[in-house]
Motif scaffolding. Structure first.
Motif, PDB file in Angstrom:
ATOM      1  N   ALA A 159       0.823  -1.207   0.000  1.00 22.20           N
ATOM      2  CA  ALA A 159       0.000   0.000   0.000  1.00 22.20           C
ATOM      3  C   ALA A 159       0.860   1.260   0.000  1.00 22.20           C
ATOM      4  N   ASP A 160       1.882   1.293   0.855  1.00 23.33           N
ATOM      5  CA  ASP A 160       2.718   2.494   0.951  1.00 23.33           C
ATOM      6  C   ASP A 160       3.575   2.688  -0.285  1.00 23.33           C
ATOM      7  N   SER A 161       4.015   1.587  -0.890  1.00 24.20           N
ATOM      8  CA  SER A 161       4.794   1.701  -2.119  1.00 24.20           C
ATOM      9  C   SER A 161       3.958   2.321  -3.226  1.00 24.20           C
ATOM     10  N   ALA A 162       2.694   1.882  -3.342  1.00 21.12           N
ATOM     11  CA  ALA A 162       1.801   2.440  -4.358  1.00 21.12           C
ATOM     12  C   ALA A 162       1.472   3.898  -4.063  1.00 21.12           C
ATOM     13  N   THR A 163       1.233   4.207  -2.793  1.00 24.10           N
ATOM     14  CA  THR A 163       0.930   5.587  -2.407  1.00 24.10           C
ATOM     15  C   THR A 163       2.109   6.510  -2.704  1.00 24.10           C
ATOM     16  N   ALA A 164       3.318   6.039  -2.418  1.00 24.23           N
ATOM     17  CA  ALA A 164       4.514   6.838  -2.695  1.00 24.23           C
ATOM     18  C   ALA A 164       4.638   7.135  -4.182  1.00 24.23           C
ATOM     19  N   LEU A 165       4.288   6.155  -5.012  1.00 24.74           N
ATOM     20  CA  LEU A 165       4.344   6.358  -6.461  1.00 24.74           C
ATOM     21  C   LEU A 165       3.318   7.391  -6.897  1.00 24.74           C
ATOM     22  N   ILE A 166       2.086   7.213  -6.473  1.00 23.54           N
ATOM     23  CA  ILE A 166       0.989   8.056  -6.950  1.00 23.54           C
ATOM     24  C   ILE A 166       1.123   9.486  -6.439  1.00 23.54           C
ATOM     25  N   ARG A 167       1.585   9.649  -5.199  1.00 26.30           N
ATOM     26  CA  ARG A 167       1.719  10.989  -4.607  1.00 26.30           C
ATOM     27  C   ARG A 167       3.102  11.596  -4.830  1.00 26.30           C
ATOM     28  N   ARG A 168       3.979  10.837  -5.466  1.00 30.22           N
ATOM     29  CA  ARG A 168       5.369  11.279  -5.694  1.00 30.22           C
ATOM     30  C   ARG A 168       6.029  11.646  -4.367  1.00 30.22           C
ATOM     31  N   ASP A 169       5.819  10.765  -3.389  1.00 28.95           N
ATOM     32  CA  ASP A 169       6.274  10.985  -2.016  1.00 28.95           C
ATOM     33  C   ASP A 169       7.572  10.210  -1.796  1.00 28.95           C
TER      34      ASP A 169
END
Length: 240
Positions: free
Chosen positions: A36-46
């Motif tokens: 989940a966090d890996s995908a969120t980091a990608l989508i939010r450019r975090d």
């Protein structure tokens, strides 16, 4: 004939098996969070979140070693049979699947850091849907083991085709973007790898479901499960 095992020993053995399920649930929960966090980091450019995902991977590695050592101890001391033996052996294999899922999540996080430095040229909605699906399948497979839920395991085993369908769409879209503008190649190539990582996480989730089916029922599912990954045969025509 009375049992040679005292109630205390039986109760202790049952507690060991419960602890094993709890360990798998804990490792599964961490793997779900990594995805989940890996995908969120990608989508939010975090990039900070992506770096956290990379650093947390060591926790999954440690849990795999802990589970393996615990299973070996149970095999040596308890000499389990039938369903208990299947559960212990299956748990060792599932911990290996979860460790690989963590590796894929870590790899996706590393690529998210690179992608964040590139111009954004496409929507990442497909990645969001793909990540959500594989997380749901992973959670379902782990829940099936913890709850001895054969129906849930079979449901996950049959749920891989939508994952492949989304992956195929992302694959073709990214190839098209690369052909339309060479400046997209770097980011699109990394995104292709991220998409493939998510697709492979989905495969491992169905592997876990297959193992759970065997642990509960004692029967092996067919070798071929429903899949529709056609990326190996994709042909993209250059724009005219």
């Amino acid at each position: 004939m009375p049992s040679s095992e005292t109630p205390h020993i039986v109760r202790s053995y049952e507690e060991d098996l419960k602890r094993l399920r709890d360990m798998i649930a804990r490792m599964g929960g961490l793997a779900e969070r990594q995805v989940a966090d890996s995908a969120t980091a990608l989508i939010r450019r975090d990039t900070e979140l992506a770096a956290e995902v990379v650093s947390r991977d060591a926790q999954l590695d440690a849990l795999e070693r802990e589970i393996e050592a615990f299973c070996v101890r149970l095999l040596a001391l308890r000499q389990p049979m039938a369903a208990d033996l299947r559960l212990i052996v299956t748990s060792m294999k599932i911990s290996s699947d979860l460790e690989r899922i963590g590796d894929y999540a870590r790899n996706g996080a590393k690529r998210a850091i690179v992608i964040s430095s590139q111009p954004q040229f496409a929507s990442l909605n497909g990645f969001s849907r793909l990540a959500h699906l594989v997380q749901e399948n992973l959670k379902g497979a782990i829940d099936a083991l913890v709850n001895d839920d054969l129906a849930r395991a079979d449901e996950v085993w049959n749920a891989d085709q939508p994952v492949d369908d989304i992956y195929n769409g992302i694959f073709r879209e990214l190839l098209t973007f690369m052909m339309e503008d060479p400046r997209n190649i770097t980011a699109a190539t990394h995104l292709l790898f991220v998409a493939k990582n998510l697709e492979r996480i989905g495969d491992h989730a169905t592997n876990i479901a297959e193992r759970v089916h065997y642990a509960i029922s004692g029967h092996i599912l067919p070798d071929e499960r429903p899949k529709s990954d056609s990326s190996a045969y994709a042909v993209v025509r250059p724009p005219q």
